[in-house]
Write a protein that holds these residues in place. Structure first.
Motif, short mmCIF file in Angstrom:
data_model
loop_
_atom_site.label_atom_id
_atom_site.label_comp_id
_atom_site.label_asym_id
_atom_site.label_seq_id
_atom_site.Cartn_x
_atom_site.Cartn_y
_atom_site.Cartn_z
N ILE A 65 3.55 -0.12 3.39
CA ILE A 65 2.71 -1.33 3.45
C ILE A 65 3.30 -2.50 2.66
CG2 ILE A 65 0.43 -2.27 2.80
CD1 ILE A 65 -0.75 0.15 4.15
N LYS A 66 3.90 -2.17 1.54
CA LYS A 66 4.48 -3.24 0.74
C LYS A 66 5.61 -3.95 1.51
CE LYS A 66 5.98 -3.86 -3.93
NZ LYS A 66 6.97 -3.25 -4.77
N ALA A 67 6.46 -3.12 2.12
CA ALA A 67 7.58 -3.70 2.88
C ALA A 67 7.04 -4.51 4.06
CB ALA A 67 8.48 -2.57 3.38
N ILE A 68 5.99 -4.02 4.67
CA ILE A 68 5.40 -4.75 5.81
C ILE A 68 4.90 -6.11 5.33
CG2 ILE A 68 3.45 -4.79 7.42
CD1 ILE A 68 3.69 -1.78 7.68
N ASN A 69 4.19 -6.10 4.24
CA ASN A 69 3.64 -7.35 3.73
C ASN A 69 4.71 -8.38 3.42
OD1 ASN A 69 0.89 -7.00 3.90
ND2 ASN A 69 0.79 -5.85 2.00
N SER A 70 5.77 -7.94 2.74
CA SER A 70 6.78 -8.95 2.41
C SER A 70 7.47 -9.44 3.67
CB SER A 70 7.82 -8.45 1.40
OG SER A 70 7.69 -7.11 1.17
N ARG A 71 7.66 -8.54 4.63
CA ARG A 71 8.33 -8.99 5.85
C ARG A 71 7.45 -9.96 6.63
NH1 ARG A 71 13.03 -6.67 7.78
NH2 ARG A 71 13.78 -7.90 9.53
N LEU A 72 6.16 -9.68 6.64
CA LEU A 72 5.23 -10.56 7.37
C LEU A 72 5.28 -11.98 6.82
CD1 LEU A 72 2.06 -8.34 7.90
CD2 LEU A 72 3.37 -9.48 9.68
N ILE A 73 5.30 -12.05 5.51
CA ILE A 73 5.31 -13.37 4.88
C ILE A 73 6.60 -14.11 5.20
CG2 ILE A 73 5.41 -14.55 2.64
CD1 ILE A 73 3.62 -12.23 1.60
N ALA A 74 7.72 -13.42 5.00
CA ALA A 74 9.01 -14.07 5.22
C ALA A 74 9.19 -14.44 6.69
CB ALA A 74 10.13 -13.14 4.76
#
Ligand code: GLC
Length: 626
Positions: free
Chosen positions: A357-366
């Motif tokens: 989930i953490k990786a998903i969140n950062s990717r979504l933002i970027a």
């Protein structure tokens, strides 16, 4: 007044073909008063009803749920409730009952005031009142439903997908007799909205079994987690020698023309899984261990570290709907929109606290920042690019990708409307692909990769450029076509993708469904309605072609398949959504203020190494929440 489905059925004239489908256990309706107000009708035999369309939740909880009301004569269902009106009623209940009770009810009142319309005893009166157009539409939908039924394939006795095309007169099926993952999506959405979720569930589970490692291309195995482009149900001899058995044979691109890996398949699979859960309320499927593993395998493949400098997904040419060389290698918009959508779907479906989930969140933002900022094009932005300085070496560069203004194509300067904008097709170092790609733009609206303003602007552009993008048949896959030298170099002189044909500026009626999801989400149904009306004039007469050719979209495509399933399903989905616009929400996302993301963004900002070192060069953080 007719009170029950059974009564209705006996009374009901045969010209209204769909009466009761799959209505066991039988549903009964009772009128709690002699009044003809719709709210006075109560569905007596239904257990608590599941959501079919959220906006209509008010009508649920034991009450009859009217998903469509076609009223003859008076024009709309409003007070006074007309004396006589056929309405299409849909009740959807718990998935385990598989139930849709769908009926045309005939209301009439001897006592009621007003109206003056035909009565139930004289169906012919009603028939004359039913405008021709309405009947034609009903017939079209009936035909489309039948064709979709014919395209359905079974595995082990249960339906599990629809083949790409089902033309009885076509001897050379190529691979159009296979179930394509991307092609099945509109069929699946139709089945879901029509209360037939089992086929979707079967599809999701069977394709999950096909996922990943077995296949190899010349000794090389595609990455774990890859979903096939398509599969076929084959008969093979049983291992014990006792006759034949069915098997599912996937194609990961190792047999496909050009040997392209279908990057979009896994993304569509995740999107469909969420839609299934939202539509049926059955969340047990997505929480199953093997399904969670499937989601994670797809994501890991996408989130894997590589050499790339951008948050966008790097792919080869032809890795999505456009599955041939068309100059869409690198970071094509369609893949980015599906990627973003799949990340959001996955975040919703993964177990809370999952490591990804953490990786998903950062990717979504970027990702959203990158696309909204650098892919966006409108008059203002074009003017900025037009005046770009080049060769800027520094972290403060305005022209970060070193785009030479000379790249701005001549057609674009003339074409860009004063109002409206769109995401360009692709962005790479020193290269902007300024073509308009419909699917990528529409899906950006659907999943809120585009901001609210950008979404509206994309629809504004479609309206402003209606002749170019819709013409005689919705919707151009991309605009404009590659011509002359460009066509030679970029497509490799592909005779199927000649200018204004097939993937190179051809018109694809299947895109109607994505247009309708986007338009209904943005509460601009008029756009979709106009496009559907246009398509309706020709689709059946032309035998539901895969695509149309030439600038205006007037010709049936040179090598177009007929009875193409996603053309048929796309039309059906568009009709369903126009009837029940709120149903878009099984696929859409709001540009929400997800607390988690907001929080993650601030963490990311704080953690930015350049910031920490006190540099002024940290990339601008996203301005809008996802
Ligand atoms: C064509 C399309 C592709 C589709 C396939 C089957 O190859 O480009 O997107 O999946 O036909 O219909």
């Amino acid at each position: 007044m007719q009170k029950s489905l059974t009564g209705c059925r006996t009374l009901f004239p045969s010209y209204l073909s769909r009466t009761i489908m799959n209505s066991a256990p039988p549903a009964a309706f009772a009128s709690s008063a002699s009044s003809l107000q719709p709210s006075a009708l109560t569905c007596t035999s239904l257990p608590p009803i599941h959501t079919y369309a959220r906006s209509l939740q008010n009508h649920l909880h034991g009450k009859m749920f009217v998903s469509r009301a076609d009223v003859i004569g008076n024009g709309s269902v409003s007070n006074p409730w007309p004396r006589c009106c056929p309405i299409h009623v849909k009740c959807v209940r718990q998935p385990q009952y598989k139930c849709i009770a769908s009926a045309h009810l005939l209301f009439s009142s001897t006592s009621s005031s007003g109206g003056g319309g035909p009565t139930d005893s004289n169906p012919n009166d009603i028939n004359t009142k039913l405008g021709k157009e309405h009947l034609v539409e009903e017939e079209l939908e009936k035909e489309a439903r039948e064709l979709l039924r014919r395209a359905t394939v079974t595995y082990m006795g249960s339906p599990c997908g629809t083949i790409a095309a089902c033309d009885p007169n076509e001897a050379n099926a190529l691979n159009y007799d296979q179930v394509f993952i991307r092609d099945f999506v509109p069929s699946a959405i139709f089945f879901l909205l029509d209360g037939q979720p089992d086929i979707v569930r079967n599809f999701l589970l069977h394709t999950l079994q096909l996922q990943s490692w077995e296949k190899t291309v010349d000794c090389f195995s595609p990455g774990q987690g890859l979903m096939p482009a398509s599969f076929k149900v084959h008969m093979v001899p049983r291992e014990d020698g006792n006759g034949m058995e069915e098997t599912l044979d996937p194609d990961f691109g190792e047999a496909a023309i050009g040997r392209v890996a279908p990057v979009d398949s896994g993304l569509w699979w995740i999107i469909l899984l969420r839609a299934y859960g939202r539509c049926t309320g059955d969340l047990t499927l997505q929480t199953r261990v093997e399904v969670q593993t499937g989601i994670k395998m797809i994501l890991k493949l996408c989130l894997e570290d590589g050499f790339d400098m951008f948050p966008t997904l790097l792919v080869t040419d032809g890795s999505c709907m456009i599955d041939r060389r068309m100059g869409i290698h690198g970071h094509p918009l369609e893949i980015q929109a599906l990627f973003f959508s799949a990340l959001r779907c996955a975040r919703e479906m993964l177990r809370p606290g999952d490591e990804l989930i953490k990786a998903i969140n950062s990717r979504l933002i970027a990702l959203s920042y990158h696309i909204r900022e650098y892919f966006w094009l409108d008059m203002r932005k074009l003017n900025i690019i037009y005046r770009y300085k080049t060769e800027e070496y520094s972290n403060e560069a305005v022209n970060k990708f070193n785009i030479y203004p000379e790249q701005i194509p001549y057609w674009l300067v003339e074409w860009i409307p004063d109002q409206g904008g769109y995401f360009i097709g692709n962005l790479q170092p020193a290269h902007m692909d300024f073509r308009f790609f419909s699917l990528g733009n529409l899906w950006s609206v659907v999943c809120s990769l585009a901001t609210q303003e950008q979404s509206d602007a994309i629809l504004d552009l479609i309206e402003a450029k209606w002749t170019d993008l819709v013409g005689s048949m919705p919707l151009k896959i991309c605009y404009p076509a590659l011509e002359d030298k460009e066509w030679k170099i970029i497509t490799g002189s592909d005779p199927k993708n000649t200018p204004w044909s097939y993937h190179n500026g051809g018109s694809w009626p299947t895109l109607l469904w994505q247009l309708t999801v986007a338009a209904t989400k943005m509460k601009r149904e008029g756009i979709a309605r106009r496009a559907v009306e246009m398509a309706e004039k020709r689709l059946s007469k032309d035998k539901w072609p895969e695509y149309y050719d030439i600038r205006t979209g007037k010709f049936i495509g040179k090598q177009s398949r007929l009875y193409q399933t996603w053309t048929i399903a796309g039309y059906l989905v568009a009709k369903q959504l126009l009837r029940n616009p709120q149903a878009h929400d099984i696929l859409t996302f709001d540009e929400d203020n997800d607390a988690l993301l907001v929080e993650t963004r601030s963490i990311l900002q704080a953690a930015n190494p350049k910031r920490r070192r006190g540099g002024t060069t940290a990339p601008k953080p996203p301005t809008t929440p996802i």
